[in-house]
Design an enzyme around this catalytic site. Structure first.
Site, PDB file in Angstrom:
ATOM      1  N   GLN A 125      52.484   1.041 -21.970  1.00  0.00           N
ATOM      2  CA  GLN A 125      53.693   1.711 -21.497  1.00  0.00           C
ATOM      3  C   GLN A 125      54.918   0.820 -21.701  1.00  0.00           C
ATOM      4  O   GLN A 125      55.995   1.308 -22.056  1.00  0.00           O
ATOM      5  CB  GLN A 125      53.551   2.088 -20.019  1.00  0.00           C
ATOM      6  CG  GLN A 125      54.693   2.946 -19.481  1.00  0.00           C
ATOM      7  CD  GLN A 125      54.777   4.317 -20.122  1.00  0.00           C
ATOM      8  OE1 GLN A 125      53.775   4.850 -20.592  1.00  0.00           O
ATOM      9  NE2 GLN A 125      55.960   4.898 -20.137  1.00  0.00           N
ATOM     10  N   SER A 178      54.882   5.546 -14.744  1.00  0.00           N
ATOM     11  CA  SER A 178      54.449   6.580 -15.680  1.00  0.00           C
ATOM     12  C   SER A 178      53.154   7.236 -15.221  1.00  0.00           C
ATOM     13  O   SER A 178      52.175   6.555 -14.896  1.00  0.00           O
ATOM     14  CB  SER A 178      54.235   5.977 -17.073  1.00  0.00           C
ATOM     15  OG  SER A 178      53.616   6.919 -17.931  1.00  0.00           O
ATOM     16  N   HIS A 202      51.112   8.597 -17.081  1.00  0.00           N
ATOM     17  CA  HIS A 202      50.068   8.304 -18.063  1.00  0.00           C
ATOM     18  C   HIS A 202      49.176   7.154 -17.610  1.00  0.00           C
ATOM     19  O   HIS A 202      48.010   7.081 -17.996  1.00  0.00           O
ATOM     20  CB  HIS A 202      50.694   7.986 -19.420  1.00  0.00           C
ATOM     21  CG  HIS A 202      51.184   9.194 -20.151  1.00  0.00           C
ATOM     22  ND1 HIS A 202      50.338  10.065 -20.800  1.00  0.00           N
ATOM     23  CD2 HIS A 202      52.431   9.694 -20.316  1.00  0.00           C
ATOM     24  CE1 HIS A 202      51.038  11.041 -21.348  1.00  0.00           C
ATOM     25  NE2 HIS A 202      52.317  10.841 -21.066  1.00  0.00           N
ATOM     26  N   GLU A 238      59.825  18.569 -20.160  1.00  0.00           N
ATOM     27  CA  GLU A 238      58.860  18.151 -21.182  1.00  0.00           C
ATOM     28  C   GLU A 238      57.776  19.218 -21.276  1.00  0.00           C
ATOM     29  O   GLU A 238      56.795  19.186 -20.535  1.00  0.00           O
ATOM     30  CB  GLU A 238      58.241  16.796 -20.829  1.00  0.00           C
ATOM     31  CG  GLU A 238      59.232  15.641 -20.811  1.00  0.00           C
ATOM     32  CD  GLU A 238      58.555  14.292 -20.609  1.00  0.00           C
ATOM     33  OE1 GLU A 238      57.315  14.265 -20.424  1.00  0.00           O
ATOM     34  OE2 GLU A 238      59.266  13.276 -20.635  1.00  0.00           O
ATOM     35  N   HIS A 288      54.034  17.977 -21.630  1.00  0.00           N
ATOM     36  CA  HIS A 288      53.404  17.054 -20.678  1.00  0.00           C
ATOM     37  C   HIS A 288      52.729  17.829 -19.546  1.00  0.00           C
ATOM     38  O   HIS A 288      53.386  18.550 -18.793  1.00  0.00           O
ATOM     39  CB  HIS A 288      54.466  16.112 -20.103  1.00  0.00           C
ATOM     40  CG  HIS A 288      53.919  15.085 -19.151  1.00  0.00           C
ATOM     41  ND1 HIS A 288      53.660  13.786 -19.516  1.00  0.00           N
ATOM     42  CD2 HIS A 288      53.580  15.174 -17.840  1.00  0.00           C
ATOM     43  CE1 HIS A 288      53.200  13.114 -18.471  1.00  0.00           C
ATOM     44  NE2 HIS A 288      53.139  13.940 -17.438  1.00  0.00           N
TER      45      HIS A 288
END
Length: 248
Positions: free
Chosen positions: A78, A104, A106, A163, A166
């Site tokens: 990241q 994040s 993720h 987004e 996402h």
């Protein structure tokens, strides 16, 4: 009664952790990461999310039309993505579309970026229209525990630009409640505080089964008493407590 004991640091673990600019990922832990599709060996998610996403793609026959762009990222990865975007795209773009390290989703292993299969795919902003396979994916994603995390309508709350590529795994029935009530994850986590355990829970009926959802404020050691042989799931919210999902 069954006794469950949760430690304070457990609020940072689970499928419902809220990770954003205000609430960073605080615990680095061993993860059960799994591939979703062998055509994308580097794109992995936590096992529960990975298995469920694979089922979703099979259900809509989307394996050959939808590209898996980015799944779990380490803090180091990241950092690299963030710094590269600053260099290539500038600060304004990066602040809109790339989370700073430890902020994040993720890094949780529960977020996936998807896109239309093309020869060239934009890693930061992959195209994912609301037509064809993209439309089917969006329509079915909530049934499989995924939500479209960042929408135009919720930008002021999420602090992230829309987004459409996402998606975040939160699990069922949370995904359905979020969809039906028009909430983002920040709003849902706040809503659940109105349903403390020991009082009336947030009820959801699915396949003739009653599901109740409760909020439990975290203590240094939180003791949760549950009915014997009950089917349940507990997740931290990464803010101040736990979310208990109880199948009646």
């Amino acid at each position: 009664m069954k006794k469950i004991i949760m430690k304070k640091e457990d609020i940072h673990r689970g499928t419902l952790v809220l990770v954003n600019r205000d609430y960073p990922l605080r615990v680095e832990r061993e993860r059960r990461l799994c591939q979703i599709n062998t055509n994308y060996p580097e794109v992995v998610l936590e096992k529960e999310a990975s298995v469920t996403l694979k089922k979703l793609l099979e259900e809509i026959c989307g394996e050959n039309e939808i590209a898996l762009v980015s799944g779990y990222r380490s803090k180091k990865e990241q950092e690299r993505i963030y710094q590269t975007s600053l260099w290539e795209n500038g600060g304004e773009f990066t602040r809109k579309y790339v989370a700073i390290p430890n902020h994040s989703e993720h890094q949780t292993g529960f977020a996936i970026d998807v896109g239309e299969k093309r020869e060239e795919i934009d890693f930061i902003c992959p195209a994912f229209s609301n037509e064809g396979a993209g439309k089917k994916f969006r329509a079915q994603s909530y049934q499989y525990g995924f939500i479209e995390r960042y929408t135009k309508e919720k930008e002021e709350i999420t602090k992230i630009a829309a987004e459409e590529w996402h998606f975040r795994y939160v699990g069922y029935p949370h995904s359905m409640i979020i969809k039906e009530r028009g909430l983002c994850l920040e709003e849902y986590i706040e809503l659940l505080k109105d349903y403390p355990y020991g009082q009336k829970g947030l009820s959801y009926l699915a396949a003739d089964k009653q599901i109740e959802i409760f909020y439990i404020r975290a203590e240094e050691e939180t003791v949760i008493l549950l009915p014997e042989n009950s089917l349940y799931k507990i997740s931290g919210n990464n803010v101040d407590g736990f979310i208990l999902t109880l199948w009646r």
